[in-house]
Write an enzyme that holds these catalytic residues in place. Sequence first.
Site, short mmCIF file in Angstrom:
data_model
loop_
_atom_site.label_atom_id
_atom_site.label_comp_id
_atom_site.label_asym_id
_atom_site.label_seq_id
_atom_site.Cartn_x
_atom_site.Cartn_y
_atom_site.Cartn_z
N GLU A 36 0.84 -1.20 0.00
CA GLU A 36 0.00 0.00 0.00
C GLU A 36 0.88 1.25 0.00
OE1 GLU A 36 -2.11 -0.76 3.57
OE2 GLU A 36 -3.04 -2.59 2.79
N LEU A 65 -5.96 -1.61 -0.34
CA LEU A 65 -5.83 -1.81 1.11
C LEU A 65 -6.36 -3.20 1.45
CD1 LEU A 65 -7.06 1.68 2.37
CD2 LEU A 65 -4.74 0.95 1.84
N GLU A 67 -4.39 -6.56 2.96
CA GLU A 67 -3.16 -7.26 3.30
C GLU A 67 -3.22 -8.74 2.91
OE1 GLU A 67 -3.16 -3.49 5.34
OE2 GLU A 67 -4.68 -5.10 5.27
N GLN A 89 1.93 -2.12 5.85
CA GLN A 89 2.18 -0.72 6.19
C GLN A 89 2.49 -0.51 7.67
OE1 GLN A 89 -0.85 2.63 5.51
NE2 GLN A 89 0.38 2.59 3.64
N PRO A 96 -4.66 -9.53 9.10
CA PRO A 96 -5.51 -10.17 8.10
C PRO A 96 -4.78 -11.12 7.16
CG PRO A 96 -6.03 -7.83 8.28
CD PRO A 96 -4.78 -8.06 9.08
N HIS A 136 -0.92 0.65 15.60
CA HIS A 136 0.32 1.06 14.94
C HIS A 136 1.54 0.76 15.80
CE1 HIS A 136 -2.69 3.35 12.72
NE2 HIS A 136 -1.78 3.69 11.84
#
Length: 331
Positions: A36, A65, A67, A89, A96, A136
């Site tokens: 991505e 988007l 994965e 990312q 996923p 994140h």
Amino acid sequence: MSATAERTHDLLLVEAVNDALHVELERDPSVLVLGEDVGRAGGVFRATAGLLDRFGPDRCIDTPLAEAGILGTAVGLCMTGWRPVCEMQYDAFSYPALDQLITHVGRYRWRTRGTMEFPITIRMPYGGGVRAPELHDDSPETYYVHAPGIKLAVPATPADAKGLLASAIRDPDPVVILEPKLVYRTARGPVPEGDHVVPLGKARTAREGSDVTLVAWGAMVPLCERAADALAGEASVGVLDLRSLKPLDEDALLAAAARTGRIVVVQEAPRTCGFASEVAAVLAERAILDLHGPVLRVTGYDVPYPYWQLEDAYMPSVDRVTDAVHRLLAF
């Protein structure tokens, strides 16, 4: 390190990743990058900057988007002779794709009785300490190390970021590279120009010591070095950078135990079933007569990674590491 790589240049860790990708795509026309925003945007952290302009849209591919789709596509690419480098990312965005990784990627070489190789490299920024939002900041190394057929490495220095990534891309098996974003733009150091390979399965002695060894990987390595500095007047503290979690350099780990007799393992992932537990188990099984005390762990906590206001309390710190060393020395 390649014997021919004599000249170096100073790079940040993320710049070293970018350098490795440029070198490997130039060296081998079967290598491509997909993920991505890896193309036009050059990646969220600019790790893939310049690849689209230099190698074109057939070898630097912006994906939807999705994965699971990225990794599933990489499986098909391997079957047709490509060596795909997938960028997830962020660390927790990779979940996923776990089904693809565990059910297919790690098993296909075994399923085909070795007749097919699956040279997939999966890169992802990981870890906390950067005031990022939810999903994140995870440290998911244990999931990937536990999956049979998958190798995993975590660089702590720019030179290793380049060398381990090159080694992963050239490896016949799937390799996950976790890039600690906490040190993406704080770790700077000399990086060999051109061809540079760091073998998987070889630890690095970041600092010599005779009283205690701190064992770590990724962003915890510079933290351990700061802790060793803080303890300089009290004890001789060594730091072992594992670099590669699977394959694991057990010989280096056992040598450290024989040298100091005291081990503290530092990870930012949650405590239960973290890779620090595996390190402790190896030492208990193979180095028990060399140890002068228990193997201690300094880790994150068994909670979801907290929002940024609380992350300093979650992350291992110099104080937490030095406290563990004091307890071990007093044992």
